[in-house]
Design a protein around this motif. Structure first.
Motif, PDB file in Angstrom:
ATOM      1  N   TYR A 191      -2.968   1.178  -4.855  1.00 32.66           N
ATOM      2  CA  TYR A 191      -2.800  -0.081  -5.218  1.00 32.66           C
ATOM      3  C   TYR A 191      -4.039  -1.050  -4.639  1.00 32.66           C
ATOM      4  CZ  TYR A 191      -3.840  -4.572  -2.329  1.00 32.66           C
ATOM      5  OH  TYR A 191      -4.330  -5.837  -2.393  1.00 32.66           O
ATOM      6  N   TYR A 247       5.095  -8.068  10.628  1.00 31.46           N
ATOM      7  CA  TYR A 247       5.799  -7.092  11.602  1.00 31.46           C
ATOM      8  C   TYR A 247       6.177  -7.477  12.791  1.00 31.46           C
ATOM      9  CZ  TYR A 247       7.704  -2.807  12.803  1.00 31.46           C
ATOM     10  OH  TYR A 247       9.612  -1.473  12.450  1.00 31.46           O
ATOM     11  N   LEU A 302       0.415  -6.054  10.015  1.00 33.10           N
ATOM     12  CA  LEU A 302       0.788  -6.442  11.087  1.00 33.10           C
ATOM     13  C   LEU A 302       1.510  -7.311  11.625  1.00 33.10           C
ATOM     14  CD1 LEU A 302       0.331  -5.092  13.682  1.00 33.10           C
ATOM     15  CD2 LEU A 302      -2.325  -6.458  14.286  1.00 33.10           C
ATOM     16  N   ARG A 316      -1.755   5.420  11.005  1.00 34.08           N
ATOM     17  CA  ARG A 316      -1.086   5.634   9.799  1.00 34.08           C
ATOM     18  C   ARG A 316      -2.223   6.166   8.671  1.00 34.08           C
ATOM     19  NH1 ARG A 316       0.417  -0.177   7.764  1.00 34.08           N
ATOM     20  NH2 ARG A 316      -1.940  -0.427   7.673  1.00 34.08           N
ATOM     21  N   ALA A 354      -7.253   0.439  15.823  1.00 37.11           N
ATOM     22  CA  ALA A 354      -8.365  -0.102  14.485  1.00 37.11           C
ATOM     23  C   ALA A 354      -8.643  -2.056  14.967  1.00 37.11           C
ATOM     24  CB  ALA A 354      -7.382  -0.030  13.265  1.00 37.11           C
ATOM     25  N   THR A 362     -10.051  -3.349   0.781  1.00 41.53           N
ATOM     26  CA  THR A 362      -9.657  -2.214   0.638  1.00 41.53           C
ATOM     27  C   THR A 362     -10.958  -1.524  -0.480  1.00 41.53           C
ATOM     28  OG1 THR A 362      -7.958  -1.172   0.613  1.00 41.53           O
ATOM     29  CG2 THR A 362      -8.073  -2.115  -1.410  1.00 41.53           C
ATOM     30  N   TYR A 408      -9.319 -10.908  10.366  1.00 43.83           N
ATOM     31  CA  TYR A 408      -8.056 -11.389  10.100  1.00 43.83           C
ATOM     32  C   TYR A 408      -8.341 -13.020   9.837  1.00 43.83           C
ATOM     33  CZ  TYR A 408      -5.519  -7.846  12.362  1.00 43.83           C
ATOM     34  OH  TYR A 408      -5.131  -6.631  12.154  1.00 43.83           O
ATOM     35  N   ARG A 426      -9.752  -5.285  12.672  1.00 38.89           N
ATOM     36  CA  ARG A 426      -9.433  -5.957  10.790  1.00 38.89           C
ATOM     37  C   ARG A 426     -10.499  -6.746  11.244  1.00 38.89           C
ATOM     38  NH1 ARG A 426      -9.089  -1.745  10.318  1.00 38.89           N
ATOM     39  NH2 ARG A 426      -6.974  -0.073   8.563  1.00 38.89           N
ATOM     40  N   LEU A 479       7.616  -3.196  17.557  1.00 40.04           N
ATOM     41  CA  LEU A 479       6.142  -3.309  17.095  1.00 40.04           C
ATOM     42  C   LEU A 479       6.085  -1.791  16.923  1.00 40.04           C
ATOM     43  CD1 LEU A 479       3.966  -3.997  15.078  1.00 40.04           C
ATOM     44  CD2 LEU A 479       2.500  -4.498  17.160  1.00 40.04           C
ATOM     45  N   VAL A 507       2.668   0.449  17.010  1.00 43.34           N
ATOM     46  CA  VAL A 507       1.024   0.654  16.910  1.00 43.34           C
ATOM     47  C   VAL A 507       0.172   1.579  16.511  1.00 43.34           C
ATOM     48  CG1 VAL A 507      -1.135  -0.029  18.035  1.00 43.34           C
ATOM     49  CG2 VAL A 507       0.215  -1.253  19.045  1.00 43.34           C
ATOM     50  N   VAL A 537       1.374  -0.937  -0.092  1.00 44.45           N
ATOM     51  CA  VAL A 537      -0.097   0.236   0.006  1.00 44.45           C
ATOM     52  C   VAL A 537       0.784   1.418  -0.343  1.00 44.45           C
ATOM     53  CG1 VAL A 537      -1.504   1.437   1.003  1.00 44.45           C
ATOM     54  CG2 VAL A 537      -2.070  -0.947   1.296  1.00 44.45           C
ATOM     55  N   ASN A 586       5.087  -4.537   5.735  1.00 43.42           N
ATOM     56  CA  ASN A 586       4.251  -2.974   6.150  1.00 43.42           C
ATOM     57  C   ASN A 586       2.945  -3.522   7.271  1.00 43.42           C
ATOM     58  OD1 ASN A 586       5.025  -1.472   3.658  1.00 43.42           O
ATOM     59  ND2 ASN A 586       4.437  -3.232   2.680  1.00 43.42           N
ATOM     60  N   SER A 614     -10.228  -7.094  -2.815  1.00 39.82           N
ATOM     61  CA  SER A 614      -9.619  -6.217  -1.571  1.00 39.82           C
ATOM     62  C   SER A 614     -10.657  -5.600  -0.985  1.00 39.82           C
ATOM     63  CB  SER A 614      -8.003  -6.357  -1.120  1.00 39.82           C
ATOM     64  OG  SER A 614      -7.930  -5.013  -0.083  1.00 39.82           O
ATOM     65  N   PHE A 665     -10.644  -9.848   3.394  1.00 38.62           N
ATOM     66  CA  PHE A 665     -10.144  -9.016   4.299  1.00 38.62           C
ATOM     67  C   PHE A 665      -8.613  -9.550   4.420  1.00 38.62           C
ATOM     68  CE2 PHE A 665     -14.293  -7.290   5.099  1.00 38.62           C
ATOM     69  CZ  PHE A 665     -14.747  -7.480   3.964  1.00 38.62           C
ATOM     70  N   ASN A 666      -7.829  -9.510   5.938  1.00 43.92           N
ATOM     71  CA  ASN A 666      -6.810  -9.250   6.374  1.00 43.92           C
ATOM     72  C   ASN A 666      -6.401 -10.918   6.274  1.00 43.92           C
ATOM     73  OD1 ASN A 666      -7.834  -6.885   7.105  1.00 43.92           O
ATOM     74  ND2 ASN A 666      -5.551  -6.486   7.487  1.00 43.92           N
TER      75      ASN A 666
HETATM   76  C1  WQD Z   1      -3.736  -4.530   9.834  1.00 43.58           C
HETATM   77  C2  WQD Z   1      -3.939  -3.358  11.433  1.00 43.58           C
HETATM   78  C3  WQD Z   1      -2.572  -1.188  10.621  1.00 43.58           C
HETATM   79  C4  WQD Z   1       1.520  -2.356  11.216  1.00 43.58           C
HETATM   80  C5  WQD Z   1      -4.179  -4.100   3.998  1.00 43.58           C
HETATM   81  C6  WQD Z   1      -4.542  -3.889   2.309  1.00 43.58           C
HETATM   82  C7  WQD Z   1      -5.365  -4.898   2.274  1.00 43.58           C
HETATM   83  C8  WQD Z   1      -4.873  -6.313   2.446  1.00 43.58           C
HETATM   84  C9  WQD Z   1      -4.167  -6.513   3.627  1.00 43.58           C
HETATM   85  C10 WQD Z   1      -2.266  -6.801   0.779  1.00 43.58           C
HETATM   86  C11 WQD Z   1      -4.349  -1.496  10.669  1.00 43.58           C
HETATM   87  C12 WQD Z   1      -2.437  -1.960  12.342  1.00 43.58           C
HETATM   88  C13 WQD Z   1       0.091  -2.543  10.509  1.00 43.58           C
HETATM   89  C14 WQD Z   1       1.768  -2.048  12.172  1.00 43.58           C
HETATM   90  C15 WQD Z   1      -0.037  -1.715  13.056  1.00 43.58           C
HETATM   91  N1  WQD Z   1      -4.172  -6.415   1.461  1.00 43.58           N
HETATM   92  N2  WQD Z   1      -0.856  -2.193  11.853  1.00 43.58           N
HETATM   93  N3  WQD Z   1       1.391  -1.708  12.882  1.00 43.58           N
HETATM   94  O1  WQD Z   1      -3.798  -2.034   6.782  1.00 43.58           O
HETATM   95  O2  WQD Z   1      -5.458  -3.311   7.429  1.00 43.58           O
HETATM   96  O3  WQD Z   1      -5.119  -3.915   5.137  1.00 43.58           O
HETATM   97  O4  WQD Z   1      -3.281  -5.290   3.929  1.00 43.58           O
HETATM   98  O5  WQD Z   1      -2.330  -7.245   0.957  1.00 43.58           O
HETATM   99  O6  WQD Z   1      -6.336  -4.530   1.143  1.00 43.58           O
HETATM  100  O7  WQD Z   1      -5.509  -2.404   2.736  1.00 43.58           O
HETATM  101  O8  WQD Z   1      -3.427  -4.571   7.090  1.00 43.58           O
HETATM  102  O9  WQD Z   1      -1.291  -5.660   8.035  1.00 43.58           O
HETATM  103  O10 WQD Z   1      -1.062  -3.307   7.206  1.00 43.58           O
HETATM  104  O11 WQD Z   1      -3.294  -3.507   9.150  1.00 43.58           O
HETATM  105  O12 WQD Z   1      -0.195  -1.270  13.852  1.00 43.58           O
HETATM  106  O13 WQD Z   1       3.280  -1.941  11.699  1.00 43.58           O
HETATM  107  O14 WQD Z   1      -2.417  -3.078  12.166  1.00 43.58           O
HETATM  108  O15 WQD Z   1      -2.832   0.335  11.544  1.00 43.58           O
HETATM  109  O16 WQD Z   1      -5.333  -1.000  11.708  1.00 43.58           O
HETATM  110  P1  WQD Z   1      -4.353  -3.213   6.686  1.00 43.58           P
HETATM  111  P2  WQD Z   1      -2.365  -4.189   8.200  1.00 43.58           P
END
Ligand code: WQD
Length: 351
Positions: free
Chosen positions: A152, A206, A203, A298, A232, A129, A236, A234, A218, A220, A89, A201, A127, A181-182
């Motif tokens: 993206y 990482y 969660l 973010r 936030a 998204t 998963y 999600r 990490l 947050v 992203v 990138n 996605s 979703f995630n």
């Molecule tokens: C999840 C939560 C962050 C990293 C994206 C794409 C989606 C899909 C999956 C790509 C959020 C928080 C994250 C960190 C954090 N496709 N976070 N610290 O942004 O929901 O979705 O990835 O493959 O299309 O948009 O996933 O895992 O980046 O974030 O606090 O170091 O974790 O703010 O709330 P996201 P994510």
């Protein structure tokens, strides 16, 4: 019956897990991949899991001539499952044209091959998204589609629009777009999983690299959301559950059960978890304390995303079966298993 399926991006995270499920369901698989964000040794790992090594074409699908050559060689395929795309992203915000060209040229070349060689079924990796900041939760497939924050996400929205128009112009072609979703987790064997390019990138990778000592702390992203603990939410979903949904989608098309030429399905569990839920569950499962700190939100993040899953349950005869602890345990198992093949500092796969 010929059961050859072309999986573009099949050396990647979700692609490789889908190839395993396809093989285990009796399909013949051909992986098209340019290895720009994946490693060829994943094919050997798939063979270790299934006993079958997928056929492989190293091809840049964004190149029309190379793409046509590869598809011509496998014109007897019955379906294309399209994962090939860049997916970071943040990078897409910095380099939008790299994303629009790669993701959309590859898609358009694949659609043209489908038309030229009569490959009638197409499953697209989309996605959640595309829903942007949802007005209604849980998110159904009828939720309003919005302009995604990132280039993206916008390539996913535009790709769906292209596929819908294409399928309307050609009765014979059937398209299913799966809105993930995630996706997190890894195959229980510890042989395949997510191999982030550089600093993750997302969660979960990482977190696991922090726990493995590759990364220090990490961050947050925000604890001022209107949620139970301020972080936030999600939805998963285990990557193996996600992979199974692709097989179910293909079976639906092969059985001519589709109700329209272009169908979309949300792929989630229907459960939302906060970032702190994930951290606490990881610490419980891995028996380690995570080093983290709360920082600002973010850019582009939404407060909450979780799926309404009825359509996939009814029409794909599919629901997620693996729970959050299964997902996180498998992620940690994968991270520990790749220690010997990844660089200790960058975390990047060496092989
Ligand atoms: C999840 C939560 C962050 C990293 C994206 C794409 C989606 C899909 C999956 C790509 C959020 C928080 C994250 C960190 C954090 N496709 N976070 N610290 O942004 O929901 O979705 O990835 O493959 O299309 O948009 O996933 O895992 O980046 O974030 O606090 O170091 O974790 O703010 O709330 P996201 P994510």
């Amino acid at each position: 019956m010929n059961k050859k399926v072309i999986v573009t991006g099949g050396c990647g995270y979700i692609g490789s897990h889908t190839v395993v499920e396809l093989i285990e369901n009796g399909f013949e698989t051909v992986v098209f991949d340019n290895l720009s964000n994946s490693k060829e040794f994943i094919l050997d790992r798939i063979q270790q899991i299934t006993g079958v090594k997928p056929q492989f074409e190293k091809v840049d699908l964004a190149n029309a001539e190379a793409s046509d050559k590869a598809y011509q060689k496998h014109a007897d395929a019955i379906a294309i499952i399209n994962f090939a795309a860049y997916k970071a992203v943040g990078e897409s915000v910095q380099k939008p044209m790299m994303y629009y060209k790669n993701n959309l040229y590859a898609l358009i070349n694949s659609i043209e091959a489908q038309q030229k060689y009569g490959i009638y079924h197409f499953i697209f990796s989309s996605s959640a998204t595309v829903y942007g900041e949802p007005d209604i939760l849980p998110i159904t497939e009828m939720n309003q589609i919005k302009r995604p924050f990132s280039p993206y996400g916008n390539t996913k929205k535009i790709a769906e629009e292209i596929l819908e128009d294409f399928s309307k112009s050609n009765e014979a072609f059937k398209v299913v777009s799966l809105r993930y979703f995630n996706p997190i987790g890894a195959h229980n064997s510890g042989l395949i999983g997510e191999l982030p390019n550089g600093i993750p990138n997302n969660l979960l990778p990482y977190i696991t690299q922090c726990a493995a000592g590759v990364l220090k702390e990490l961050q947050v992203f925000g604890d001022d959301y209107n949620t139970k603990d301020g972080t936030a939410i999600r939805d998963y979903i285990h990557v193996v559950d996600l992979a199974k949904a692709h097989v179910q989608s293909l079976e639906r098309l092969l059985a001519n059960k589709e109700e329209a030429n272009f169908e979309v399905f949300n792929l989630g569990t229907g459960n939302g978890f906060t970032v702190l839920d994930i951290i606490k569950t990881f610490e419980k499962v891995a028996k380690v304390n995570l080093n983290y700190k709360i920082v600002d939100r973010r850019a582009g993040d939404v407060e909450a995303l979780y799926a309404e899953t009825q359509q996939a349950a009814e029409k794909l005869a599919w629901s997620a079966t693996l729970n959050l602890e299964d997902m996180i345990r498998s992620s940690w198992n994968w991270e520990q298993s790749i220690r010997d093949i990844t660089d200790k500092t960058s975390g990047e796969a060496k092989r």
